[in-house]
Write a protein that holds these residues in place. Sequence first.
Motif, PDB file in Angstrom:
ATOM      1  N   GLN A  34       0.827  -1.204   0.000  1.00 38.95           N
ATOM      2  CA  GLN A  34       0.000   0.000   0.000  1.00 38.95           C
ATOM      3  C   GLN A  34       0.863   1.256   0.000  1.00 38.95           C
ATOM      4  O   GLN A  34       0.582   2.212  -0.727  1.00 38.95           O
ATOM      5  N   PHE A  37       2.439   1.895  -3.464  1.00 41.64           N
ATOM      6  CA  PHE A  37       1.403   2.343  -4.398  1.00 41.64           C
ATOM      7  C   PHE A  37       1.055   3.804  -4.136  1.00 41.64           C
ATOM      8  O   PHE A  37       0.957   4.612  -5.069  1.00 41.64           O
ATOM      9  N   ALA A  38       0.874   4.169  -2.861  1.00 42.11           N
ATOM     10  CA  ALA A  38       0.503   5.541  -2.503  1.00 42.11           C
ATOM     11  C   ALA A  38       1.609   6.539  -2.840  1.00 42.11           C
ATOM     12  O   ALA A  38       1.325   7.644  -3.289  1.00 42.11           O
ATOM     13  N   CYS A  42       0.228   8.312  -6.256  1.00 43.66           N
ATOM     14  CA  CYS A  42      -0.738   8.843  -5.293  1.00 43.66           C
ATOM     15  C   CYS A  42      -2.101   9.179  -5.921  1.00 43.66           C
ATOM     16  O   CYS A  42      -3.125   8.862  -5.332  1.00 43.66           O
ATOM     17  N   PHE A  45      -3.982   5.902  -6.293  1.00 45.15           N
ATOM     18  CA  PHE A  45      -4.302   5.367  -4.969  1.00 45.15           C
ATOM     19  C   PHE A  45      -5.435   6.168  -4.325  1.00 45.15           C
ATOM     20  O   PHE A  45      -6.359   5.605  -3.741  1.00 45.15           O
ATOM     21  N   THR A  49      -9.118   4.761  -3.256  1.00 43.37           N
ATOM     22  CA  THR A  49      -9.538   4.882  -1.853  1.00 43.37           C
ATOM     23  C   THR A  49     -10.849   5.663  -1.755  1.00 43.37           C
ATOM     24  O   THR A  49     -11.739   5.289  -0.982  1.00 43.37           O
ATOM     25  N   TRP A 104      -3.473   9.529   2.703  1.00 45.69           N
ATOM     26  CA  TRP A 104      -4.265   8.560   1.956  1.00 45.69           C
ATOM     27  C   TRP A 104      -4.023   7.141   2.473  1.00 45.69           C
ATOM     28  O   TRP A 104      -4.962   6.341   2.555  1.00 45.69           O
ATOM     29  N   CYS A 105      -2.794   6.815   2.832  1.00 47.00           N
ATOM     30  CA  CYS A 105      -2.504   5.499   3.427  1.00 47.00           C
ATOM     31  C   CYS A 105      -3.239   5.329   4.748  1.00 47.00           C
ATOM     32  O   CYS A 105      -3.819   4.276   5.019  1.00 47.00           O
ATOM     33  N   SER A 108      -6.942   4.766   4.085  1.00 47.15           N
ATOM     34  CA  SER A 108      -7.161   3.433   3.522  1.00 47.15           C
ATOM     35  C   SER A 108      -7.033   2.359   4.593  1.00 47.15           C
ATOM     36  O   SER A 108      -7.856   1.443   4.685  1.00 47.15           O
TER      37      SER A 108
END
Length: 126
Positions: A34, A37-38, A42, A45, A49, A104-105, A108
Amino acid sequence: MSWPVSMQPEAMRTSIEEGDWSSGICDCCNDMKQCCFAFWCCPCFACITTREFGQCLCLPLLDIFGCIPPITMSMRTSVRRRYGIKGSLCRDCLCSTCCLPCVWCQMSTEMKKRTLPTVLSDIISR
């Protein structure tokens, strides 16, 4: 005979216990797939999300047009409200401006931890 109303009914108050995020803003490396990917993609991702949260897939692309990412900030606020997480709009703004992929991580991860798995017996009993 009618009696005058001396006291109006009050709105029902509910106590919602607020908690903390299940992961810190810098804990994105706990899930390396994750995290990569973020950080490397971004926008993709963030769109995925956002869709998983139930919002428009391309909504995060509007963040490109401002210095403070309004969609990221409002998504973080929405996630906090949905799951009863402590925080403030000021902190949401600060985190969204300084470390976009980390925010964002974190969102998620929170959504994954708060989603209850579907149990086959629940589906059958309906």
